[in-house]
Design a protein around this motif. Structure first.
Motif, PDB file in Angstrom:
ATOM      1  N   VAL A  30     -19.817  90.354 127.911  1.00 55.55           N
ATOM      2  CA  VAL A  30     -19.589  89.183 127.057  1.00 55.55           C
ATOM      3  C   VAL A  30     -18.146  89.171 126.575  1.00 55.55           C
ATOM      4  O   VAL A  30     -17.471  88.135 126.641  1.00 55.55           O
ATOM      5  CB  VAL A  30     -20.575  89.164 125.857  1.00 55.55           C
ATOM      6  CG1 VAL A  30     -20.212  88.068 124.871  1.00 55.55           C
ATOM      7  CG2 VAL A  30     -22.001  88.987 126.335  1.00 55.55           C
ATOM      8  N   LEU A  31     -17.651  90.313 126.095  1.00 54.96           N
ATOM      9  CA  LEU A  31     -16.267  90.383 125.627  1.00 54.96           C
ATOM     10  C   LEU A  31     -15.285  90.077 126.754  1.00 54.96           C
ATOM     11  O   LEU A  31     -14.299  89.358 126.549  1.00 54.96           O
ATOM     12  CB  LEU A  31     -15.959  91.751 125.021  1.00 54.96           C
ATOM     13  CG  LEU A  31     -16.505  92.009 123.627  1.00 54.96           C
ATOM     14  CD1 LEU A  31     -16.186  93.433 123.178  1.00 54.96           C
ATOM     15  CD2 LEU A  31     -15.965  91.023 122.628  1.00 54.96           C
ATOM     16  N   ALA A  32     -15.560  90.588 127.933  1.00 58.09           N
ATOM     17  CA  ALA A  32     -14.684  90.326 129.073  1.00 58.09           C
ATOM     18  C   ALA A  32     -14.673  88.840 129.405  1.00 58.09           C
ATOM     19  O   ALA A  32     -13.614  88.254 129.679  1.00 58.09           O
ATOM     20  CB  ALA A  32     -15.132  91.142 130.284  1.00 58.09           C
ATOM     21  N   ARG A  33     -15.858  88.223 129.372  1.00 57.19           N
ATOM     22  CA  ARG A  33     -15.952  86.774 129.655  1.00 57.19           C
ATOM     23  C   ARG A  33     -15.234  85.964 128.570  1.00 57.19           C
ATOM     24  O   ARG A  33     -14.558  84.982 128.874  1.00 57.19           O
ATOM     25  CB  ARG A  33     -17.428  86.367 129.765  1.00 57.19           C
ATOM     26  CG  ARG A  33     -17.647  84.948 130.129  1.00 57.19           C
ATOM     27  CD  ARG A  33     -17.272  84.663 131.577  1.00 57.19           C
ATOM     28  NE  ARG A  33     -17.564  83.261 131.852  1.00 57.19           N
ATOM     29  CZ  ARG A  33     -16.725  82.430 132.416  1.00 57.19           C
ATOM     30  NH1 ARG A  33     -15.568  82.851 132.838  1.00 57.19           N
ATOM     31  NH2 ARG A  33     -17.046  81.180 132.602  1.00 57.19           N
ATOM     32  N   VAL A  34     -15.370  86.361 127.302  1.00 57.72           N
ATOM     33  CA  VAL A  34     -14.673  85.690 126.197  1.00 57.72           C
ATOM     34  C   VAL A  34     -13.167  85.759 126.424  1.00 57.72           C
ATOM     35  O   VAL A  34     -12.458  84.756 126.294  1.00 57.72           O
ATOM     36  CB  VAL A  34     -15.063  86.319 124.835  1.00 57.72           C
ATOM     37  CG1 VAL A  34     -14.112  85.897 123.731  1.00 57.72           C
ATOM     38  CG2 VAL A  34     -16.493  85.944 124.473  1.00 57.72           C
ATOM     39  N   LEU A  35     -12.657  86.936 126.770  1.00 59.71           N
ATOM     40  CA  LEU A  35     -11.219  87.098 127.018  1.00 59.71           C
ATOM     41  C   LEU A  35     -10.765  86.262 128.215  1.00 59.71           C
ATOM     42  O   LEU A  35      -9.683  85.668 128.188  1.00 59.71           O
ATOM     43  CB  LEU A  35     -10.876  88.570 127.234  1.00 59.71           C
ATOM     44  CG  LEU A  35     -10.918  89.443 125.991  1.00 59.71           C
ATOM     45  CD1 LEU A  35     -10.759  90.907 126.366  1.00 59.71           C
ATOM     46  CD2 LEU A  35      -9.860  89.021 125.000  1.00 59.71           C
ATOM     47  N   GLU A  36     -11.590  86.221 129.235  1.00 58.28           N
ATOM     48  CA  GLU A  36     -11.252  85.432 130.424  1.00 58.28           C
ATOM     49  C   GLU A  36     -11.164  83.941 130.073  1.00 58.28           C
ATOM     50  O   GLU A  36     -10.213  83.261 130.468  1.00 58.28           O
ATOM     51  CB  GLU A  36     -12.336  85.673 131.477  1.00 58.28           C
ATOM     52  CG  GLU A  36     -12.170  84.903 132.756  1.00 58.28           C
ATOM     53  CD  GLU A  36     -13.352  85.172 133.692  1.00 58.28           C
ATOM     54  OE1 GLU A  36     -13.939  84.189 134.175  1.00 58.28           O
ATOM     55  OE2 GLU A  36     -13.672  86.352 133.921  1.00 58.28           O
ATOM     56  N   LEU A  37     -12.145  83.438 129.320  1.00 60.16           N
ATOM     57  CA  LEU A  37     -12.136  82.031 128.911  1.00 60.16           C
ATOM     58  C   LEU A  37     -10.962  81.735 127.979  1.00 60.16           C
ATOM     59  O   LEU A  37     -10.329  80.676 128.079  1.00 60.16           O
ATOM     60  CB  LEU A  37     -13.461  81.663 128.241  1.00 60.16           C
ATOM     61  CG  LEU A  37     -14.677  81.617 129.174  1.00 60.16           C
ATOM     62  CD1 LEU A  37     -15.972  81.567 128.376  1.00 60.16           C
ATOM     63  CD2 LEU A  37     -14.572  80.426 130.115  1.00 60.16           C
ATOM     64  N   ARG A  38     -10.671  82.667 127.091  1.00 56.73           N
ATOM     65  CA  ARG A  38      -9.551  82.480 126.159  1.00 56.73           C
ATOM     66  C   ARG A  38      -8.223  82.439 126.912  1.00 56.73           C
ATOM     67  O   ARG A  38      -7.355  81.624 126.622  1.00 56.73           O
ATOM     68  CB  ARG A  38      -9.537  83.605 125.118  1.00 56.73           C
ATOM     69  CG  ARG A  38      -8.503  83.458 124.059  1.00 56.73           C
ATOM     70  CD  ARG A  38      -8.748  82.194 123.280  1.00 56.73           C
ATOM     71  NE  ARG A  38      -7.902  82.170 122.114  1.00 56.73           N
ATOM     72  CZ  ARG A  38      -7.841  81.175 121.291  1.00 56.73           C
ATOM     73  NH1 ARG A  38      -8.589  80.116 121.484  1.00 56.73           N
ATOM     74  NH2 ARG A  38      -7.057  81.210 120.263  1.00 56.73           N
ATOM     75  N   ALA A  39      -8.062  83.334 127.875  1.00 57.36           N
ATOM     76  CA  ALA A  39      -6.837  83.370 128.686  1.00 57.36           C
ATOM     77  C   ALA A  39      -6.661  82.075 129.467  1.00 57.36           C
ATOM     78  O   ALA A  39      -5.537  81.654 129.745  1.00 57.36           O
ATOM     79  CB  ALA A  39      -6.862  84.562 129.628  1.00 57.36           C
ATOM     80  N   ALA A  40      -7.776  81.416 129.795  1.00 59.53           N
ATOM     81  CA  ALA A  40      -7.728  80.144 130.514  1.00 59.53           C
ATOM     82  C   ALA A  40      -7.454  78.975 129.573  1.00 59.53           C
ATOM     83  O   ALA A  40      -7.388  77.834 130.014  1.00 59.53           O
ATOM     84  CB  ALA A  40      -9.027  79.925 131.272  1.00 59.53           C
ATOM     85  N   GLY A  41      -7.336  79.267 128.267  1.00 61.98           N
ATOM     86  CA  GLY A  41      -6.992  78.224 127.303  1.00 61.98           C
ATOM     87  C   GLY A  41      -8.163  77.645 126.545  1.00 61.98           C
ATOM     88  O   GLY A  41      -8.006  76.676 125.795  1.00 61.98           O
ATOM     89  N   SER A  42      -9.341  78.204 126.691  1.00 58.32           N
ATOM     90  CA  SER A  42     -10.521  77.685 125.994  1.00 58.32           C
ATOM     91  C   SER A  42     -10.505  78.083 124.528  1.00 58.32           C
ATOM     92  O   SER A  42     -10.141  79.206 124.178  1.00 58.32           O
ATOM     93  CB  SER A  42     -11.803  78.232 126.642  1.00 58.32           C
ATOM     94  OG  SER A  42     -11.898  77.816 127.973  1.00 58.32           O
ATOM     95  N   GLY A  43     -10.936  77.158 123.676  1.00 61.08           N
ATOM     96  CA  GLY A  43     -11.081  77.434 122.250  1.00 61.08           C
ATOM     97  C   GLY A  43     -12.458  77.997 121.967  1.00 61.08           C
ATOM     98  O   GLY A  43     -13.308  78.117 122.869  1.00 61.08           O
ATOM     99  N   SER A  44     -12.730  78.323 120.695  1.00 59.97           N
ATOM    100  CA  SER A  44     -14.018  78.961 120.353  1.00 59.97           C
ATOM    101  C   SER A  44     -15.200  78.041 120.636  1.00 59.97           C
ATOM    102  O   SER A  44     -16.257  78.499 121.078  1.00 59.97           O
ATOM    103  CB  SER A  44     -14.023  79.436 118.907  1.00 59.97           C
ATOM    104  OG  SER A  44     -13.823  78.365 118.029  1.00 59.97           O
ATOM    105  N   LYS A  45     -15.067  76.722 120.436  1.00 57.60           N
ATOM    106  CA  LYS A  45     -16.180  75.805 120.720  1.00 57.60           C
ATOM    107  C   LYS A  45     -16.462  75.738 122.217  1.00 57.60           C
ATOM    108  O   LYS A  45     -17.626  75.730 122.629  1.00 57.60           O
ATOM    109  CB  LYS A  45     -15.874  74.413 120.177  1.00 57.60           C
ATOM    110  CG  LYS A  45     -15.949  74.330 118.674  1.00 57.60           C
ATOM    111  CD  LYS A  45     -15.706  72.921 118.182  1.00 57.60           C
ATOM    112  CE  LYS A  45     -15.768  72.892 116.664  1.00 57.60           C
ATOM    113  NZ  LYS A  45     -15.532  71.546 116.154  1.00 57.60           N
ATOM    114  N   GLN A  46     -15.405  75.712 123.008  1.00 61.42           N
ATOM    115  CA  GLN A  46     -15.586  75.683 124.462  1.00 61.42           C
ATOM    116  C   GLN A  46     -16.208  76.991 124.958  1.00 61.42           C
ATOM    117  O   GLN A  46     -17.070  76.990 125.842  1.00 61.42           O
ATOM    118  CB  GLN A  46     -14.248  75.435 125.158  1.00 61.42           C
ATOM    119  CG  GLN A  46     -13.685  74.053 124.875  1.00 61.42           C
ATOM    120  CD  GLN A  46     -12.217  73.952 125.251  1.00 61.42           C
ATOM    121  OE1 GLN A  46     -11.449  74.870 124.990  1.00 61.42           O
ATOM    122  NE2 GLN A  46     -11.853  72.829 125.873  1.00 61.42           N
TER     123      GLN A  46
END
Length: 191
Positions: free
Chosen positions: A7-23
């Motif tokens: 989950v943490l890895a996926r969160v970091l991956e999404l964040r690195a792609a520019g996603s915000g917390s809602k996304q």
């Protein structure tokens, strides 16, 4: 359900792609508050594995006027502005502050009072974590004894001032202030 590390890895991956917390929350099927908490946890785990001296530098400053009377005729560009900021009572005393990123909304600050004429590091402000938004106020307070604002300098310049003064003072038989070793971790020599 994904494992905690996944989950943490996926969160970091999404964040690195520019996603915000809602996304991120939508993508992982969770509430935005949960995603926000995971973002903070991920940021802290990333910073926790980084040595303090390897964290990004937010800024370095030195008190104006410290170079007066040092005979820096061929002054480097960073010190040239300081030569014209002479204040007799502060000449030879450099107050240095270093700020490094702790995590997204926090910075670590540490400081040195340096007597470049003889004694080297006379005092230190050991590393202290503050809110990133509080840094301008901290900076004003740290340099409030001076009539002029501090000069922004590079980390290597701050390192040269502090470690150069320590080396010179040691050659005269003076040791740096108590706490210097802990505070100097902000920029070890030669790094």
């Amino acid at each position: 359900m994904m494992e905690s590390d996944d989950v943490l890895a996926r969160v970091l991956e999404l964040r690195a792609a520019g996603s915000g917390s809602k996304q991120i929350a939508r993508a992982l099927g969770m509430r935005p508050a949960q995603a926000g908490a995971l973002l903070r946890q991920a940021a802290e785990s990333l910073a926790g594995g980084t040595a303090p001296a390897d964290r990004p530098v937010v800024g370095c400053w030195v008190s104006a006027g410290w170079t007066a009377g040092l005979g820096l005729a061929a002054a480097p560009a960073w010190a040239e502005a300081d030569l014209h900021a002479a204040e007799p009572e502060t000449a030879g005393f450099a107050q240095v502050l270093v700020a490094r990123q702790e995590r997204a909304s926090r910075v670590t600050v540490c400081g040195f009072l340096v007597d470049v004429h003889c004694l080297g590091v006379k005092n230190t402000i050991e590393p202290e974590v503050i809110g990133a938004g509080s840094l301008p106020a901290y900076l004003r307070g740290y340099y409030s004894a001076f009539d002029r604002p501090p000069l922004s300098i590079e980390l290597d310049q701050a390192r040269t001032i502090v470690h150069g003064a320590v080396a010179y003072a040691r050659s005269l038989g003076f040791s740096p202030a108590t706490g210097f070793a802990d505070t100097a971790r902000a920029f070890p020599p030669g790094r």
